[in-house]
Design a protein around this motif. Structure first.
Motif: not given
Length: 382
Positions: A226-234, A255-268
């Motif tokens: 669930x802690x997965x995160x991925x950033x792809x410079x496009x 592009x920011x990518x995560x499994x869960x919405x909560x993790x997306x908030x942290x990635x942003x």
């Protein structure tokens, strides 16, 4: 629950008509009109148009009280030039149905034919032809439309075809099935200068060179964690394509990518902190905004059980392999207020991948997808 040979012939012709006249996200006006016209003779209880843009909801009421069951397809095509010279090739330059949404829409049209002959015994069926899936704003627009409250479902189901999986084989699991994702657009503003005197300006060059690898390093964790995160410079651009001007402005997209919405908030938050630091170091102004926002798609266990029962009753093989997918899908929005589930229907092992310029939805999937959805509806509504 059977489609006739004439039904199949009509549905294949309809799918190929949609394929010939693709419309991309937020432009699906003619596609929506074709759907309404094709289903007019099925005698729906209600037809709602213009939902969340160009969305269409076709409703079939049962005689008695019961749950509302929604089946969803997508109307939009992609900005891709189609390559193969097939009889039903796209007639619109630079646009084509390379994701199979023409096939998904036709599967729902097959349901309409059957409900027109025999409505549900109780409750109601909503066939939701949704706009703008590819840009992530379609489902959100439909759900935000005030008229959606009139058709808000207890259960919502959807499918997506998946090349690389045996034809008619289903992938299905509870929990996360599609990642959350969003595009981040970063603009750095400084001041231009003559290229012979770059010290008189404020260049974003160093900030860009630091930011691109730093953004990519924000990703991490196993995809199945669930802690997965991925950033792809496009995309990245800087200055003007000339030799006499030192740049004063740059743009980065990722592009920011995560499994869960909560993790997306942290990635942003982490991405924005990097931008603030990089811009501040070189005296640059900066802005950050987000585009094509997709929430995570999670399958509700109860909805998955209804799907599994339908697959078993129809003798259709299914497993949980290859799930979840890294790709995003805006169907997850329906799950915020309904018990929802999406399954993935094999389009054939050797078929070109989705979004490839030579993809074409296999017509054999129309009857298979319709069987699965119809079994769900009859099990829940009679």
């Amino acid at each position: 629950m059977e489609l006739t040979n004439q039904d199949i012939a009509d549905l294949v012709a309809f799918r190929r008509e949609l394929h010939r006249f693709p419309e991309i996200s937020n432009e699906e006006e003619a596609t929506a009109r074709r759907v309404v016209d094709f289903l007019a003779g099925t005698g729906p209880s209600a037809v709602l148009t213009g939902l969340g843009g160009h969305g269409v909801a076709i409703v079939y009421e049962g005689a008695g009280p019961g749950p509302t069951v929604l089946f969803r397809s997508e109307l939009d095509a992609l900005p891709i030039e189609e390559l193969p010279d097939i009889p039903h090739r796209s007639t619109v330059p630079g646009k084509s149905h390379m994701c199979g949404h023409d096939g998904h829409t036709t599967i729902l049209a097959a349901l309409a034919r059957q409900f027109g002959r025999r409505p549900p015994a109780r409750g109601r069926v909503v066939l939701m032809f949704q706009p703008a899936e590819e840009t992530g704003n379609g489902a959100a627009g439909v759900v935000a439309d005030p008229r959606y409250d009139k058709i808000r479902p207890d259960f919502a189901f959807s499918l997506h075809n998946v090349p690389g999986t045996p034809l008619g084989h289903v992938r299905l699991k509870p929990g996360v099935v599609n990642c959350a994702s969003r595009g981040i657009r970063i603009v750095l503003d400084g001041k231009t200068a003559h290229s012979s005197m770059p010290e008189t300006g404020t260049s974003p060059m160093l900030a860009v060179s630091r930011l691109m690898p730093a953004l990519a390093k924000l990703g991490g964790g196993s995809f199945h964690d669930d802690d997965f995160a991925m950033v792809t410079v496009t995309h990245a651009s800087m200055g003007e394509p000339v030799f006499g001007i030192a740049p004063g402005r740059a743009e980065i997209r990722a592009t920011l990518r995560t499994r869960l919405d909560e993790r997306m908030a942290d990635l942003c938050a982490a991405a924005e902190a990097l931008v603030h630091e990089a811009a501040g170091k070189d005296g640059l102004r900066h802005t950050v905004d987000y585009h094509e926002i997709f929430v995570a798609s999670l399958n509700a266990p109860e909805a998955v059980e209804h799907l599994r029962a339908a697959l078993d009753a129809e003798g259709i093989p299914h497993d949980e392999e290859q799930l979840p997918l890294r790709a995003s899908e805006d169907f997850g929005v329906f799950g915020h207020s309904s018990k929802s589930a999406m399954f993935f229907l094999g389009a054939g092992v050797d078929r070109p991948a989705l979004h490839n310029p030579d993809y074409d939805f296999p017509d054999d999937l129309i009857a298979i997808g319709a069987r699965i959805f119809m079994r769900i509806a009859r099990n829940l509504l009679g």
